[in-house]
Design a protein around this motif. Structure first.
Motif, PDB file in Angstrom:
ATOM      1  N   VAL A 188       0.849  -1.199   0.000  1.00 38.34           N
ATOM      2  CA  VAL A 188       0.000   0.000   0.000  1.00 38.34           C
ATOM      3  C   VAL A 188       0.882   1.245   0.000  1.00 38.34           C
ATOM      4  O   VAL A 188       0.609   2.225  -0.699  1.00 38.34           O
ATOM      5  CB  VAL A 188      -0.942   0.015   1.222  1.00 38.34           C
ATOM      6  CG1 VAL A 188      -1.788   1.288   1.232  1.00 38.34           C
ATOM      7  CG2 VAL A 188      -1.837  -1.214   1.227  1.00 38.34           C
ATOM      8  N   GLU A 189       1.960   1.200   0.767  1.00 43.49           N
ATOM      9  CA  GLU A 189       2.887   2.332   0.859  1.00 43.49           C
ATOM     10  C   GLU A 189       3.717   2.482  -0.401  1.00 43.49           C
ATOM     11  O   GLU A 189       3.941   3.598  -0.890  1.00 43.49           O
ATOM     12  CB  GLU A 189       3.800   2.129   2.079  1.00 43.49           C
ATOM     13  CG  GLU A 189       4.607   3.348   2.483  1.00 43.49           C
ATOM     14  CD  GLU A 189       5.789   3.640   1.595  1.00 43.49           C
ATOM     15  OE1 GLU A 189       6.154   4.831   1.444  1.00 43.49           O
ATOM     16  OE2 GLU A 189       6.368   2.690   1.013  1.00 43.49           O
ATOM     17  N   PHE A 190       4.183   1.363  -0.964  1.00 47.07           N
ATOM     18  CA  PHE A 190       5.176   1.377  -2.043  1.00 47.07           C
ATOM     19  C   PHE A 190       4.583   1.691  -3.414  1.00 47.07           C
ATOM     20  O   PHE A 190       5.089   2.544  -4.144  1.00 47.07           O
ATOM     21  CB  PHE A 190       5.875   0.009  -2.083  1.00 47.07           C
ATOM     22  CG  PHE A 190       6.920  -0.145  -3.145  1.00 47.07           C
ATOM     23  CD1 PHE A 190       8.200   0.345  -2.953  1.00 47.07           C
ATOM     24  CD2 PHE A 190       6.632  -0.813  -4.332  1.00 47.07           C
ATOM     25  CE1 PHE A 190       9.174   0.197  -3.929  1.00 47.07           C
ATOM     26  CE2 PHE A 190       7.596  -0.970  -5.313  1.00 47.07           C
ATOM     27  CZ  PHE A 190       8.871  -0.469  -5.112  1.00 47.07           C
ATOM     28  N   LEU A 231      -1.208   0.331   8.744  1.00 45.19           N
ATOM     29  CA  LEU A 231      -2.015   0.754   7.608  1.00 45.19           C
ATOM     30  C   LEU A 231      -2.489   2.186   7.782  1.00 45.19           C
ATOM     31  O   LEU A 231      -2.402   2.994   6.843  1.00 45.19           O
ATOM     32  CB  LEU A 231      -3.213  -0.173   7.429  1.00 45.19           C
ATOM     33  CG  LEU A 231      -4.117   0.212   6.250  1.00 45.19           C
ATOM     34  CD1 LEU A 231      -3.369   0.120   4.923  1.00 45.19           C
ATOM     35  CD2 LEU A 231      -5.380  -0.635   6.205  1.00 45.19           C
ATOM     36  N   PHE A 232      -2.991   2.538   8.958  1.00 52.00           N
ATOM     37  CA  PHE A 232      -3.498   3.892   9.166  1.00 52.00           C
ATOM     38  C   PHE A 232      -2.397   4.938   9.003  1.00 52.00           C
ATOM     39  O   PHE A 232      -2.613   6.010   8.441  1.00 52.00           O
ATOM     40  CB  PHE A 232      -4.151   3.999  10.543  1.00 52.00           C
ATOM     41  CG  PHE A 232      -5.554   3.426  10.591  1.00 52.00           C
ATOM     42  CD1 PHE A 232      -6.068   2.703   9.524  1.00 52.00           C
ATOM     43  CD2 PHE A 232      -6.359   3.612  11.707  1.00 52.00           C
ATOM     44  CE1 PHE A 232      -7.346   2.169   9.566  1.00 52.00           C
ATOM     45  CE2 PHE A 232      -7.649   3.093  11.748  1.00 52.00           C
ATOM     46  CZ  PHE A 232      -8.141   2.365  10.680  1.00 52.00           C
ATOM     47  N   ARG A 233      -1.205   4.622   9.473  1.00 48.94           N
ATOM     48  CA  ARG A 233      -0.078   5.546   9.305  1.00 48.94           C
ATOM     49  C   ARG A 233       0.253   5.725   7.819  1.00 48.94           C
ATOM     50  O   ARG A 233       0.490   6.841   7.340  1.00 48.94           O
ATOM     51  CB  ARG A 233       1.139   5.023  10.061  1.00 48.94           C
ATOM     52  CG  ARG A 233       2.295   6.019  10.157  1.00 48.94           C
ATOM     53  CD  ARG A 233       3.454   5.453  10.963  1.00 48.94           C
ATOM     54  NE  ARG A 233       3.045   5.096  12.320  1.00 48.94           N
ATOM     55  CZ  ARG A 233       3.000   3.843  12.774  1.00 48.94           C
ATOM     56  NH1 ARG A 233       3.345   2.832  11.993  1.00 48.94           N
ATOM     57  NH2 ARG A 233       2.623   3.592  14.012  1.00 48.94           N
ATOM     58  N   ASN A 260     -11.177   4.709   1.449  1.00 45.65           N
ATOM     59  CA  ASN A 260     -11.764   3.395   1.205  1.00 45.65           C
ATOM     60  C   ASN A 260     -11.020   2.305   1.983  1.00 45.65           C
ATOM     61  O   ASN A 260     -11.627   1.444   2.622  1.00 45.65           O
ATOM     62  CB  ASN A 260     -11.734   3.089  -0.293  1.00 45.65           C
ATOM     63  CG  ASN A 260     -12.780   2.082  -0.707  1.00 45.65           C
ATOM     64  OD1 ASN A 260     -13.949   2.219  -0.377  1.00 45.65           O
ATOM     65  ND2 ASN A 260     -12.351   1.043  -1.400  1.00 45.65           N
ATOM     66  N   SER A 261      -9.693   2.373   1.945  1.00 39.77           N
ATOM     67  CA  SER A 261      -8.882   1.397   2.689  1.00 39.77           C
ATOM     68  C   SER A 261      -9.074   1.560   4.191  1.00 39.77           C
ATOM     69  O   SER A 261      -9.090   0.566   4.941  1.00 39.77           O
ATOM     70  CB  SER A 261      -7.404   1.562   2.326  1.00 39.77           C
ATOM     71  OG  SER A 261      -7.174   1.240   0.981  1.00 39.77           O
ATOM     72  N   MET A 265     -10.625  -1.358   6.660  1.00 37.89           N
ATOM     73  CA  MET A 265      -9.934  -1.880   7.834  1.00 37.89           C
ATOM     74  C   MET A 265     -10.832  -1.806   9.066  1.00 37.89           C
ATOM     75  O   MET A 265     -10.858  -2.736   9.889  1.00 37.89           O
ATOM     76  CB  MET A 265      -8.636  -1.113   8.074  1.00 37.89           C
ATOM     77  CG  MET A 265      -7.903  -1.499   9.370  1.00 37.89           C
ATOM     78  SD  MET A 265      -7.450  -3.249   9.468  1.00 37.89           S
ATOM     79  CE  MET A 265      -5.892  -3.232   8.596  1.00 37.89           C
ATOM     80  N   ILE A 266     -11.582  -0.723   9.217  1.00 42.37           N
ATOM     81  CA  ILE A 266     -12.500  -0.590  10.350  1.00 42.37           C
ATOM     82  C   ILE A 266     -13.485  -1.756  10.379  1.00 42.37           C
ATOM     83  O   ILE A 266     -13.763  -2.336  11.435  1.00 42.37           O
ATOM     84  CB  ILE A 266     -13.257   0.752  10.284  1.00 42.37           C
ATOM     85  CG1 ILE A 266     -12.292   1.912  10.576  1.00 42.37           C
ATOM     86  CG2 ILE A 266     -14.419   0.771  11.275  1.00 42.37           C
ATOM     87  CD1 ILE A 266     -12.899   3.291  10.394  1.00 42.37           C
TER      88      ILE A 266
END
Length: 322
Positions: A188-190, A231-233, A260-261, A265-266
Motif C-alpha cells: 500500500v505504501e510502495f 495501515l493507518f499511518r 476506502n482502505s 480496515m475498520i
C-alpha cells in the motif's frame, strides 16, 4: 556476458511446502534471459536448503541467506543484487505463467523505455479462481503514472500488490525506491509512491500471476493492532501526498482511495472493539469521499461503528448472491 531482461526476486521464509512449484514456474519460462534471486530470510525449515539445491543445478539462480528481517527487507536485498532490466516480485508460495517472460518481451519490443508494467493475475482459493483486477481489461495501453492512477482509482480497479507490476530496475535505483522495512501493508505504501513518479506505465490484459490465498487474514488474527497502526499511518501519509499533488483531480481520487482502505480496515478488524476503537481518527474521514457510497459509509461510521460494520456485511452478502 549474458543479457538479463527479467530478475525474479523471491523472498523465502518457511515455505518448503510451496517453494518448488514457485521456482519451477520460473525455470519453465520460455524466454531464458532471466535470473532468479532467492532471498532466504532466516528460514527455520528446509526452505534454505531447497534454495541451495536449485542454485547448484541452475547457474542463473542466486541465493542470499540473511537474518530474518521481514518481507520488505528481503525484497530490498533482492533489488540490491538484481541485474536484470526489469524486476519481478514473486512471493514464494505463488507462481507465474510459463509464457510470462516471452509475452512481456514481445510487448517491450514494441513499447520502449517503460518504467512500470501492470499485469493481471488470478487469486486461487481452493477450487475457485478469480481475476485479481476487479474489472479485467482487454486492451494494451500506455500512459504516465499519474494518469494510470487516476483511471484506476476512478474505475475502482486499482491493485496495490507489488507482484502485479514489473519495475524497471534503473527507474527504481535512480529514484531510490525501496520498501519501507518493519511495517505491514508495505505494498500500500510502495506501489502508489512509485507509480506517481513513472513516466511510462504499460498496462497489459494478460493474467500472468497466480496468487495462492492462505489462512492468516486480518479477520482471523487475534491481535490486529500492528495491522491497524501500520495501515493507518501509511494512509495518512498517502493523504498528505495527495494534498500536495498539482493534479487536483488525482489528489481527490487518491484521498478517496485512502478513505476506502481506512473504512475497509475498520470493518475487517471489527474496530468497534474497545482495544481498536481508540485508533480511529474520525477527522481523517472528513472531506475525502469522492463517491456517494463512501459518503454513506463515512456517515454510518460516524454514527455507530458496530452498525456500520453490520450494514457493510449485509451489503457484501447481497452483492455476493446477486
Amino acid at each position: 556476458m549474458k543479457k538479463i531482461l527479467f530478475s525474479f526476486v523471491v523472498p523465502v521464509y518457511n515455505v518448503e511446502k510451496y517453494l518448488e512449484k514457485c521456482l519451477d514456474s520460473v525455470i519453465a519460462q520460455k524466454d531464458k534471459e532471466l535470473e532468479l534471486i532467492l532471498v532466504d530470510d532466516g528460514s527455520t525449515d528446509n526452505s534454505g536448503t531447497l534454495c541451495d539445491m536449485y542454485a547448484k543445478k541452475y547457474s542463473w539462480i542466486k541465493v542470499i541467506h540473511k537474518k530474518n528481517g521481514g518481507l520488505s527487507s528481503a525484497r530490498n536485498t533482492g533489488i540490491h543484487y538484481a541485474k536484470g532490466d526489469y524486476i519481478v516480485f514473486l512471493d514464494s508460495d505463488d507462481y507465474v505463467d510459463i509464457h510470462m517472460c516471452q509475452k512481456l518481451r514481445e510487448y517491450l519490443e514494441f513499447y520502449q523505455d517503460i518504467d512500470v508494467i501492470s499485469i493481471d493475475g488470478y487469486e486461487i482459493q481452493g477450487y475457485e479462481k478469480n481475476h485479481m483486477r476487479s474489472v479485467p481489461l482487454h486492451a494494451v495501453s500506455c500512459t504516465n503514472g499519474e494518469h494510470f492512477l487516476l483511471l484506476r482509482y476512478q474505475q475502482k480497479n486499482m491493485n496495490v500488490e507489488a507482484c502485479l507490476y514489473l519495475f524497471r530496475r534503473k527507474f527504481l535505483n535512480e529514484n531510490g525506491f525501496q520498501f519501507v522495512e518493519g511495517i505491514l501493508h508495505e505494498d500500500v505504501e510502495f506501489t502508489h509512491r512509485v507509480l506517481l513518479m513513472a513516466e511510462k506505465v504499460l498496462t497489459v490484459p494478460d493474467a500472468f500471476y497466480y496468487y495462492l490465498v492462505r489462512d492468516g487474514s486480518i479477520s482471523t488474527k487475534k491481535d490486529k493492532t500492528k495491522n491497524i497502526q501500520d495501515l493507518f499511518r501509511t494512509l495518512e501519509q498517502m493523504s498528505v501526498r495527495a494534498e500536495q499533488l498539482a493534479n487536483k483531480e488525482l489528489g481527490k481520487w487518491m484521498k478517496n482511495a485512502a478513505l476506502n482502505s481506512y473504512l475497509n480496515m475498520i470493518q475487517e478488524a471489527r474496530m468497534y472493539q474497545p482495544q481498536y476503537k481508540k485508533y480511529i481518527k474520525k477527522r481523517f474521514m472528513w472531506n475525502k469521499a469522492a463517491t456517494p457510497w463512501n459518503h454513506i459509509r463515512v456517515f454510518l461510521c460516524m454514527v455507530n461503528i458496530r452498525g456500520y460494520c453490520a450494514i457493510n456485511d449485509l451489503y457484501k452478502s447481497i452483492r455476493k448472491r446477486a
